[in-house]
Design a protein around this motif. Structure first.
Motif, PDB file in Angstrom:
ATOM      1  N   PHE A  46       0.866  -1.177   0.000  1.00 29.36           N
ATOM      2  CA  PHE A  46       0.000   0.000   0.000  1.00 29.36           C
ATOM      3  C   PHE A  46       0.901   1.226   0.000  1.00 29.36           C
ATOM      4  CE2 PHE A  46      -3.030   3.135   1.612  1.00 29.36           C
ATOM      5  CZ  PHE A  46      -4.192   2.766   0.933  1.00 29.36           C
ATOM      6  N   PRO A  47       0.484   2.304  -0.654  1.00 30.05           N
ATOM      7  CA  PRO A  47       1.327   3.506  -0.711  1.00 30.05           C
ATOM      8  C   PRO A  47       1.693   4.041   0.678  1.00 30.05           C
ATOM      9  CG  PRO A  47      -0.558   3.719  -2.186  1.00 30.05           C
ATOM     10  CD  PRO A  47      -0.786   2.490  -1.375  1.00 30.05           C
ATOM     11  N   LYS A  48       2.912   4.509   0.784  1.00 31.27           N
ATOM     12  CA  LYS A  48       3.370   5.108   2.035  1.00 31.27           C
ATOM     13  C   LYS A  48       2.838   6.531   2.151  1.00 31.27           C
ATOM     14  CE  LYS A  48       7.686   2.558   2.303  1.00 31.27           C
ATOM     15  NZ  LYS A  48       9.152   2.650   2.360  1.00 31.27           N
ATOM     16  N   PRO A  49       2.580   6.967   3.377  1.00 32.38           N
ATOM     17  CA  PRO A  49       2.127   8.346   3.554  1.00 32.38           C
ATOM     18  C   PRO A  49       3.282   9.337   3.421  1.00 32.38           C
ATOM     19  CG  PRO A  49       2.337   7.276   5.670  1.00 32.38           C
ATOM     20  CD  PRO A  49       2.609   6.225   4.633  1.00 32.38           C
ATOM     21  N   VAL A  50       2.921  10.583   3.234  1.00 31.94           N
ATOM     22  CA  VAL A  50       3.864  11.698   3.149  1.00 31.94           C
ATOM     23  C   VAL A  50       3.799  12.451   4.477  1.00 31.94           C
ATOM     24  CG1 VAL A  50       4.331  13.883   1.963  1.00 31.94           C
ATOM     25  CG2 VAL A  50       3.483  11.920   0.676  1.00 31.94           C
ATOM     26  N   SER A  51       4.944  12.774   5.031  1.00 32.67           N
ATOM     27  CA  SER A  51       4.967  13.529   6.284  1.00 32.67           C
ATOM     28  C   SER A  51       4.575  14.974   6.034  1.00 32.67           C
ATOM     29  CB  SER A  51       6.367  13.481   6.900  1.00 32.67           C
ATOM     30  OG  SER A  51       6.418  14.301   8.049  1.00 32.67           O
ATOM     31  N   LEU A  52       3.695  15.469   6.893  1.00 30.17           N
ATOM     32  CA  LEU A  52       3.278  16.872   6.813  1.00 30.17           C
ATOM     33  C   LEU A  52       3.923  17.686   7.925  1.00 30.17           C
ATOM     34  CD1 LEU A  52      -0.532  16.397   6.115  1.00 30.17           C
ATOM     35  CD2 LEU A  52       1.312  16.744   4.471  1.00 30.17           C
ATOM     36  N   GLY A  53       4.744  17.039   8.713  1.00 25.46           N
ATOM     37  CA  GLY A  53       5.398  17.703   9.839  1.00 25.46           C
ATOM     38  C   GLY A  53       4.828  17.191  11.145  1.00 25.46           C
ATOM     39  N   GLY A  54       5.673  17.077  12.132  1.00 29.04           N
ATOM     40  CA  GLY A  54       5.220  16.528  13.398  1.00 29.04           C
ATOM     41  C   GLY A  54       4.768  15.103  13.200  1.00 29.04           C
ATOM     42  N   ARG A  55       3.605  14.779  13.717  1.00 27.07           N
ATOM     43  CA  ARG A  55       3.060  13.429  13.558  1.00 27.07           C
ATOM     44  C   ARG A  55       2.004  13.353  12.463  1.00 27.07           C
ATOM     45  NH1 ARG A  55       1.264  11.433  19.280  1.00 27.07           N
ATOM     46  NH2 ARG A  55       0.636   9.690  17.971  1.00 27.07           N
ATOM     47  N   ALA A  56       1.782  14.432  11.761  1.00 30.49           N
ATOM     48  CA  ALA A  56       0.751  14.474  10.723  1.00 30.49           C
ATOM     49  C   ALA A  56       1.261  13.858   9.422  1.00 30.49           C
ATOM     50  CB  ALA A  56       0.309  15.907  10.465  1.00 30.49           C
ATOM     51  N   VAL A  57       0.437  12.972   8.852  1.00 36.28           N
ATOM     52  CA  VAL A  57       0.762  12.364   7.565  1.00 36.28           C
ATOM     53  C   VAL A  57      -0.464  12.411   6.662  1.00 36.28           C
ATOM     54  CG1 VAL A  57       2.536  10.821   8.494  1.00 36.28           C
ATOM     55  CG2 VAL A  57       0.174  10.021   8.319  1.00 36.28           C
ATOM     56  N   ALA A  58      -0.225  12.246   5.383  1.00 31.53           N
ATOM     57  CA  ALA A  58      -1.302  12.183   4.398  1.00 31.53           C
ATOM     58  C   ALA A  58      -0.821  11.325   3.243  1.00 31.53           C
ATOM     59  CB  ALA A  58      -1.679  13.579   3.916  1.00 31.53           C
ATOM     60  N   TRP A  59      -1.766  10.864   2.439  1.00 28.83           N
ATOM     61  CA  TRP A  59      -1.451  10.040   1.284  1.00 28.83           C
ATOM     62  C   TRP A  59      -1.722  10.832   0.016  1.00 28.83           C
ATOM     63  CZ3 TRP A  59      -2.726   8.313   5.927  1.00 28.83           C
ATOM     64  CH2 TRP A  59      -2.116   7.161   6.410  1.00 28.83           C
ATOM     65  N   VAL A  60      -0.921  10.578  -1.016  1.00 25.95           N
ATOM     66  CA  VAL A  60      -1.117  11.209  -2.318  1.00 25.95           C
ATOM     67  C   VAL A  60      -2.306  10.517  -2.993  1.00 25.95           C
ATOM     68  CG1 VAL A  60      -0.078  11.720  -4.568  1.00 25.95           C
ATOM     69  CG2 VAL A  60       1.334  11.749  -2.487  1.00 25.95           C
ATOM     70  N   SER A  61      -3.308  11.293  -3.352  1.00 26.54           N
ATOM     71  CA  SER A  61      -4.545  10.726  -3.904  1.00 26.54           C
ATOM     72  C   SER A  61      -4.290   9.861  -5.132  1.00 26.54           C
ATOM     73  CB  SER A  61      -5.536  11.836  -4.236  1.00 26.54           C
ATOM     74  OG  SER A  61      -4.994  12.721  -5.205  1.00 26.54           O
TER      75      SER A  61
END
Length: 80
Positions: A46-61
């Motif tokens: 499954f795609p790895k998330p991208v770090s947004l800083g700190g503990r926040a992550v998101a996935w590229v749609s």
């Protein structure tokens, strides 16, 4: 990843619609729960998330959508 071979002005770039998705949207889109997503990330399926800083992550749609399309193609290939 898109690599351009020459310099472009912003007005000349093709329109790219890509967004970052937080976990609730990823779970709803992929049809998987949080644990299942992180298990598949650890397995490399499954795609790895991208770090947004700190503990926040998101996935590229686009990556999540490509994962879904690959599941559909696997299903269709196994049906002969």
């Amino acid at each position: 990843m898109i690599i351009y071979s020459r310099a472009y002005r912003m007005s000349e770039l093709p329109e790219i619609i890509m967004k970052l998705m937080r976990l609730p949207e990823v779970t709803a889109t992929a049809g998987l729960g949080r644990s299942a997503i992180y298990e598949r990330i650890a397995e490399g399926t499954f795609p790895k998330p991208v770090s947004l800083g700190g503990r926040a992550v998101a996935w590229v749609s686009d990556e999540v959508e490509a994962w879904i399309i690959a599941r559909i193609e696997e299903r269709d290939a196994s049906q002969g």
